[in-house]
Design a protein around this motif. Structure first.
Motif, PDB file in Angstrom:
ATOM      1  N   PRO A 188       0.862  -1.181   0.000  1.00  0.00           N
ATOM      2  CA  PRO A 188       0.000   0.000   0.000  1.00  0.00           C
ATOM      3  C   PRO A 188       0.902   1.236   0.000  1.00  0.00           C
ATOM      4  CG  PRO A 188      -0.179  -1.231   2.092  1.00  0.00           C
ATOM      5  CD  PRO A 188       0.666  -2.047   1.173  1.00  0.00           C
ATOM      6  N   GLY A 189       0.566   2.219  -0.813  1.00  0.00           N
ATOM      7  CA  GLY A 189       1.369   3.443  -0.826  1.00  0.00           C
ATOM      8  C   GLY A 189       2.507   3.421  -1.840  1.00  0.00           C
ATOM      9  N   ALA A 190       2.638   2.325  -2.583  1.00  0.00           N
ATOM     10  CA  ALA A 190       3.725   2.261  -3.582  1.00  0.00           C
ATOM     11  C   ALA A 190       3.362   3.082  -4.822  1.00  0.00           C
ATOM     12  CB  ALA A 190       3.999   0.814  -3.971  1.00  0.00           C
ATOM     13  N   GLY A 191       2.090   3.464  -4.936  1.00  0.00           N
ATOM     14  CA  GLY A 191       1.674   4.266  -6.090  1.00  0.00           C
ATOM     15  C   GLY A 191       0.921   3.464  -7.134  1.00  0.00           C
ATOM     16  N   LYS A 192       0.409   2.295  -6.754  1.00  0.00           N
ATOM     17  CA  LYS A 192      -0.288   1.436  -7.723  1.00  0.00           C
ATOM     18  C   LYS A 192      -1.491   2.164  -8.346  1.00  0.00           C
ATOM     19  CE  LYS A 192      -1.270  -1.971  -4.891  1.00  0.00           C
ATOM     20  NZ  LYS A 192      -0.695  -1.456  -3.633  1.00  0.00           N
ATOM     21  N   GLY A 193      -2.298   2.802  -7.492  1.00  0.00           N
ATOM     22  CA  GLY A 193      -3.515   3.467  -7.973  1.00  0.00           C
ATOM     23  C   GLY A 193      -3.180   4.599  -8.935  1.00  0.00           C
ATOM     24  N   THR A 194      -2.246   5.441  -8.530  1.00  0.00           N
ATOM     25  CA  THR A 194      -1.847   6.591  -9.356  1.00  0.00           C
ATOM     26  C   THR A 194      -1.304   6.108 -10.694  1.00  0.00           C
ATOM     27  OG1 THR A 194      -1.271   7.778  -7.351  1.00  0.00           O
ATOM     28  CG2 THR A 194      -0.317   8.627  -9.386  1.00  0.00           C
ATOM     29  N   GLN A 195      -0.409   5.136 -10.648  1.00  0.00           N
ATOM     30  CA  GLN A 195       0.220   4.649 -11.881  1.00  0.00           C
ATOM     31  C   GLN A 195      -0.798   3.923 -12.759  1.00  0.00           C
ATOM     32  OE1 GLN A 195       3.065   5.564 -12.840  1.00  0.00           O
ATOM     33  NE2 GLN A 195       3.788   6.438 -10.923  1.00  0.00           N
ATOM     34  N   ALA A 196      -1.632   3.098 -12.142  1.00  0.00           N
ATOM     35  CA  ALA A 196      -2.581   2.309 -12.925  1.00  0.00           C
ATOM     36  C   ALA A 196      -3.549   3.225 -13.666  1.00  0.00           C
ATOM     37  CB  ALA A 196      -3.349   1.348 -12.020  1.00  0.00           C
ATOM     38  N   LYS A 197      -3.979   4.286 -12.986  1.00  0.00           N
ATOM     39  CA  LYS A 197      -4.947   5.202 -13.600  1.00  0.00           C
ATOM     40  C   LYS A 197      -4.331   5.899 -14.823  1.00  0.00           C
ATOM     41  CE  LYS A 197      -8.633   8.009 -11.770  1.00  0.00           C
ATOM     42  NZ  LYS A 197      -9.648   6.976 -11.954  1.00  0.00           N
ATOM     43  N   THR A 198      -3.113   6.410 -14.664  1.00  0.00           N
ATOM     44  CA  THR A 198      -2.474   7.130 -15.778  1.00  0.00           C
ATOM     45  C   THR A 198      -2.122   6.173 -16.904  1.00  0.00           C
ATOM     46  OG1 THR A 198      -1.333   8.182 -13.929  1.00  0.00           O
ATOM     47  CG2 THR A 198      -0.895   9.078 -16.103  1.00  0.00           C
ATOM     48  N   GLY A 213       5.729  10.800 -12.404  1.00  0.00           N
ATOM     49  CA  GLY A 213       5.984  10.863 -13.843  1.00  0.00           C
ATOM     50  C   GLY A 213       7.173  10.002 -14.250  1.00  0.00           C
ATOM     51  N   VAL A 214       8.192   9.985 -13.394  1.00  0.00           N
ATOM     52  CA  VAL A 214       9.404   9.210 -13.683  1.00  0.00           C
ATOM     53  C   VAL A 214       9.070   7.714 -13.645  1.00  0.00           C
ATOM     54  CG1 VAL A 214      11.754   8.689 -12.863  1.00  0.00           C
ATOM     55  CG2 VAL A 214      10.844  11.030 -12.682  1.00  0.00           C
ATOM     56  N   VAL A 215       8.300   7.323 -12.631  1.00  0.00           N
ATOM     57  CA  VAL A 215       7.913   5.904 -12.496  1.00  0.00           C
ATOM     58  C   VAL A 215       7.046   5.489 -13.683  1.00  0.00           C
ATOM     59  CG1 VAL A 215       6.750   4.207 -11.030  1.00  0.00           C
ATOM     60  CG2 VAL A 215       8.052   6.065  -9.973  1.00  0.00           C
ATOM     61  N   LEU A 216       6.127   6.373 -14.082  1.00  0.00           N
ATOM     62  CA  LEU A 216       5.249   6.058 -15.223  1.00  0.00           C
ATOM     63  C   LEU A 216       6.080   5.812 -16.485  1.00  0.00           C
ATOM     64  CD1 LEU A 216       2.358   5.818 -16.400  1.00  0.00           C
ATOM     65  CD2 LEU A 216       2.572   8.208 -17.073  1.00  0.00           C
ATOM     66  N   ASN A 217       7.090   6.673 -16.715  1.00  0.00           N
ATOM     67  CA  ASN A 217       7.928   6.488 -17.914  1.00  0.00           C
ATOM     68  C   ASN A 217       8.605   5.122 -17.904  1.00  0.00           C
ATOM     69  OD1 ASN A 217       7.260   8.901 -18.957  1.00  0.00           O
ATOM     70  ND2 ASN A 217       9.043  10.002 -18.154  1.00  0.00           N
ATOM     71  N   LYS A 218       9.041   4.701 -16.720  1.00  0.00           N
ATOM     72  CA  LYS A 218       9.707   3.385 -16.622  1.00  0.00           C
ATOM     73  C   LYS A 218       8.711   2.274 -16.974  1.00  0.00           C
ATOM     74  CE  LYS A 218      12.734   4.586 -12.738  1.00  0.00           C
ATOM     75  NZ  LYS A 218      13.055   4.187 -11.379  1.00  0.00           N
ATOM     76  N   ILE A 219       7.466   2.416 -16.496  1.00  0.00           N
ATOM     77  CA  ILE A 219       6.465   1.371 -16.780  1.00  0.00           C
ATOM     78  C   ILE A 219       6.155   1.347 -18.287  1.00  0.00           C
ATOM     79  CG2 ILE A 219       4.145   0.501 -16.276  1.00  0.00           C
ATOM     80  CD1 ILE A 219       4.243   1.929 -13.596  1.00  0.00           C
ATOM     81  N   VAL A 220       5.995   2.541 -18.864  1.00  0.00           N
ATOM     82  CA  VAL A 220       5.682   2.617 -20.302  1.00  0.00           C
ATOM     83  C   VAL A 220       6.813   1.970 -21.106  1.00  0.00           C
ATOM     84  CG1 VAL A 220       5.365   4.226 -22.241  1.00  0.00           C
ATOM     85  CG2 VAL A 220       4.176   4.618 -20.084  1.00  0.00           C
ATOM     86  N   HIS A 221       8.042   2.197 -20.667  1.00  0.00           N
ATOM     87  CA  HIS A 221       9.193   1.604 -21.345  1.00  0.00           C
ATOM     88  C   HIS A 221       9.110   0.068 -21.307  1.00  0.00           C
ATOM     89  CE1 HIS A 221      13.191   1.501 -22.938  1.00  0.00           C
ATOM     90  NE2 HIS A 221      13.584   0.688 -21.976  1.00  0.00           N
TER      91      HIS A 221
END
Ligand code: AMP
Length: 221
Positions: free
Chosen positions: A9-19, A202-210
């Motif tokens: 919990p708190g790792a940012g799953k919700g924020t990242q999953a939504k974007t 934003g940085v974490v999202l870029n890594k996931i998109v990659h």
């Protein structure tokens, strides 16, 4: 494409999953959001789930799995979906495998968002959630433009009752005991990708998109 976001919990799953869901044009399936909707409309499932959620414990597998299976049956999941908050234990991972097998599909990517405990506590203690669209904000790291109002839909923001310090501790214990074995489960299936998620969203999202792009490139027909 079916992507699972794993992590405490708190790792940012919700924020990242939504974007990520918006970016890939896939639905975001968050069992926590689905359960909270059931609690707020006082459905039979909501009544059964409420106490477990307030205590920071897992809602029984059978209830959550049935709710998720019904959601996966909706036509908008045809191109795939992003899963956030499910599976939470090995039993749920096996149940998910069965649900997908019946549809001749399988999980493509599992992204494990690894976060340090100090960052988790800091994120959860300031987290604000939209009562209408479930978007996440943070009083310090990601404040809304207008105090307590969602930037996306104008809904009212609130603090989740299970983000209180005592319940957060309990949720972290439950995560360690029940959910962390999923890391090994998906590692054994060669589906797991570990990302350090302490940084900016934003940085974490870029890594996931990659990771998604790499996966798509290596699975081109
Ligand atoms: P979340 O929004 O993912 O942090 O979930 C909030 C709460 O909903 C959790 O603490 C659990 O009580 C419940 N919950 C969400 N997803 C699940 C799941 N897959 N299995 C059991 N309980 C869940």
């Amino acid at each position: 494409m079916i992507i699972i976001l794993l992590g405490p919990p708190g790792a940012g799953k919700g924020t990242q999953a939504k974007t990520l869901a918006e970016k890939l044009n896939l639905p975001h399936l968050a069992t926590g959001d689905l359960l909270r909707q059931n609690v707020s409309c006082d459905s039979e499932l909501g009544k059964q789930a409420k106490g477990f959620m307030e205590r920071g414990e897992l809602v029984p597998d059978a209830l959550v799995t049935k709710m998720l299976a019904q959601r996966i049956d909706q036509p908008d999941t045809k191109r795939g979906f992003i899963l956030d908050g499910y599976p939470r234990n090995i039993n749920q991972a096996e149940a998910l495998d069965d649900i997908l097998k019946q549809k001749n599909i399988a999980v493509d990517l599992v992204v494990y968002l690894d976060s340090s405990e100090s960052v988790i506590i800091q994120r959860l203690s300031g987290r604000l959630v939209c009562s209408k669209c479930s978007a996440n904000f943070h009083s310090k790291n990601m404040p809304p433009k207008i105090d307590m109002i969602c930037d996306n839909c104008g809904g009212k923001l609130y603090q989740r009752s299970d983000d209180k310090e005592e319940t957060v501790k309990r949720r972290l214990e439950v995560y360690l005991r029940e959910s962390s074995p999923l890391i090994q489960y998906y590692q054994d299936l060669h589906k797991l990708h570990r990302l350090l998620a302490d940084g900016e969203a934003g940085v974490v999202l870029n890594k996931i998109v990659h990771l998604v792009e790499e996966y798509n490139d290596s699975h081109k027909e």
